[in-house]
Design a protein around this motif. Structure first.
Motif, short mmCIF file in Angstrom:
data_model
loop_
_atom_site.label_atom_id
_atom_site.label_comp_id
_atom_site.label_asym_id
_atom_site.label_seq_id
_atom_site.Cartn_x
_atom_site.Cartn_y
_atom_site.Cartn_z
N SER A 1 0.84 -1.20 0.00
CA SER A 1 0.00 0.00 0.00
C SER A 1 0.88 1.25 0.00
O SER A 1 0.54 2.26 -0.65
CB SER A 1 -0.92 0.02 1.22
N ALA A 2 1.98 1.20 0.71
CA ALA A 2 2.88 2.35 0.79
C ALA A 2 3.61 2.58 -0.52
O ALA A 2 3.62 3.69 -1.07
CB ALA A 2 3.87 2.16 1.93
N GLU B 1 3.04 1.35 -3.58
CA GLU B 1 2.17 1.60 -4.73
C GLU B 1 1.73 3.06 -4.79
O GLU B 1 1.58 3.63 -5.86
CB GLU B 1 0.94 0.68 -4.68
N THR B 2 1.52 3.66 -3.62
CA THR B 2 1.12 5.06 -3.57
C THR B 2 2.24 5.96 -4.09
O THR B 2 1.99 6.91 -4.84
CB THR B 2 0.73 5.46 -2.14
N THR C 1 -4.33 -0.86 4.60
CA THR C 1 -4.52 0.27 3.69
C THR C 1 -4.27 1.61 4.36
O THR C 1 -4.23 2.64 3.68
CB THR C 1 -5.94 0.26 3.09
N MET D 1 -1.47 3.49 2.85
CA MET D 1 -1.79 4.33 1.70
C MET D 1 -2.27 5.70 2.15
O MET D 1 -1.87 6.73 1.61
CB MET D 1 -2.86 3.66 0.83
N ASP D 2 -3.14 5.73 3.18
CA ASP D 2 -3.64 7.01 3.69
C ASP D 2 -2.49 7.88 4.21
O ASP D 2 -2.47 9.09 3.98
CB ASP D 2 -4.65 6.77 4.80
N LEU E 1 -0.55 9.22 1.24
CA LEU E 1 -1.33 10.27 0.57
C LEU E 1 -1.26 11.56 1.37
O LEU E 1 -1.20 12.66 0.81
CB LEU E 1 -2.78 9.83 0.39
N SER F 1 -5.67 8.97 -5.28
CA SER F 1 -6.78 8.26 -4.65
C SER F 1 -7.79 7.79 -5.68
O SER F 1 -8.30 6.67 -5.61
CB SER F 1 -7.46 9.19 -3.62
N PHE G 1 -6.74 4.71 -7.51
CA PHE G 1 -6.90 3.50 -6.71
C PHE G 1 -8.37 3.18 -6.44
O PHE G 1 -8.68 2.26 -5.67
CB PHE G 1 -6.18 3.66 -5.36
N CYS H 1 -10.40 4.80 -4.70
CA CYS H 1 -10.59 5.02 -3.27
C CYS H 1 -11.52 6.23 -3.12
O CYS H 1 -11.21 7.32 -3.61
CB CYS H 1 -9.24 5.29 -2.60
#
Length: 350
Positions: A36-37, A39-40, A177, A180-181, A184, A200, A203, A205
């Motif tokens: 998640s990290a 890929e962001t 996830t 990811m937040d 972001l 976002s 994804f 999201c």
């Protein structure tokens, strides 16, 4: 609005050069948190067509590191030969936490801190940082299964149950996830929320969760297995959001008296059943308001409120704003999508 009182100097200024992040993989690290990290970060490069971020993987002593899924990752570096120009290092841990007794690894992390390298924890990576004394006086979080461990063992760490925490040059998240937040959030501070929103969207999201969003900690994990009637009562509430049951009905179905039910809630959760039920419905309403396009009136009915005014008044009494104001706040955060260059996008690479 995102608050910035805990933001570090690094993320408060626009980056003029690519930021280099290292990911220290501990045995059985969470694959979801790690992916998640990264890929962001990858998507930030892809969307802009620029190398805003590069990253590498690091391990200690052995290059081959098993993940939580059983997939083995071959790290780019060992701690002994890791790059010396990293802007931040994120420790990726396993869930539940695996207590590492390696003094050489702790000393290596401490050396990075002395060089003013930013330090982060993904999933239970925060535990290693705390054990090395690197979270003393900092706000930090960790996966809910290890929250009690972090609070009990490291009294100098200000532990929260939030999805992630950014306190000066310490970045910690609860894993999954939430990584990811957190990324972001950092990207938004470094390059603007327009870019973060665009990532976002890529994804699929629906919204970027903030550092103020709490982890949803299962009730059974909070109170243990010694109160099955309480767990059963809460499960009944969760299954009957649209048509709320009375306290008498819940007590009847669980097989206890109403007074005993009230004692269970008060003794274990410090709240009466009716208030707990109301907060459960309001939290569900907030989730629908912020994560779906359903009409406010429809959400009120779905959460067991007989009229729109009653829903609005109750919601404002709990959250401080009306449902419509909550929806408008989310819409106001949405920015114009990043303009895509006409050039062919090159894939991210280190």
């Amino acid at each position: 609005m995102y608050k910035t009182e805990f933001a570090s100097r690094e993320i408060m200024q626009a980056s003029k050069k690519p930021l280099k992040y290292g990911f220290l993989l501990l045995p059985h690290y969470s694959m979801l948190g790690f992916s998640s990290a990264i890929e962001t970060l990858h998507m930030a490069n892809w969307v802009t067509g620029k190398e805003l971020y590069s990253f590498c993987t690091i391990s200690h002593e052995e290059r081959e590191i098993p993940s939580s899924t059983g997939v083995t990752t071959v790290s780019d570096y060992l701690t002994s030969d890791a790059p010396s120009d990293l802007d931040a290092i994120f420790v990726c841990g396993a869930s539940p936490v695996i207590k590492n007794e390696s003094l050489t690894l702790e000393n290596w992390i401490k050396k990075q801190a002395k060089k003013q390298v930013g330090l982060g924890g993904v999933c239970t990576g925060s535990y290693l940082l705390a054990k090395a004394g690197l979270l003393d006086g900092y706000r930090a979080t960790i996966h809910w299964r290890s929250l009690a461990n972090l609070r009990d063992e490291f009294l100098q760490t200000i532990v929260s149950n939030h999805l992630f925490e950014v306190d000066r040059d310490r970045y910690t998240c609860s894993g999954g996830t939430a990584a990811m937040d957190m990324m972001l959030f950092l990207i938004g501070k470094q390059h603007g929320m327009t870019l973060a929103s665009s990532i976002s969207e890529q994804f699929v999201c629906e919204r970027i969760r903030t550092h103020e969003d709490p982890q949803r900690i299962p009730l059974q994990a909070r109170i243990g297995t010694g109160q099955p009637k309480l767990v059963e009562a809460v499960q009944l509430m969760e299954a009957n959001i649209q048509e709320p049951l009375s306290s008498d009905d819940i007590a009847y179905h669980v097989g206890v008296s109403r007074r005993h039910l009230e004692r269970l809630f008060k003794g274990n959760l410090d709240i009466v059943p009716s208030r707990y039920y109301l907060e459960l419905r309001l939290q569900h309403a907030k989730q629908l308001i912020t994560q779906t396009d359903k009409a406010i009136t429809e959400i009120g009915v779905e959460c067991g409120f007989g009229s729109a005014p009653h829903f609005s008044t109750t919601y404002k009494g709990f959250f401080g704003i009306t449902p419509r104001e909550e929806r408008n706040k989310i819409h106001n955060k949405s920015a114009t999508p990043v303009q895509m260059d006409k050039k062919k996008r090159r894939l991210w690479k280190k």
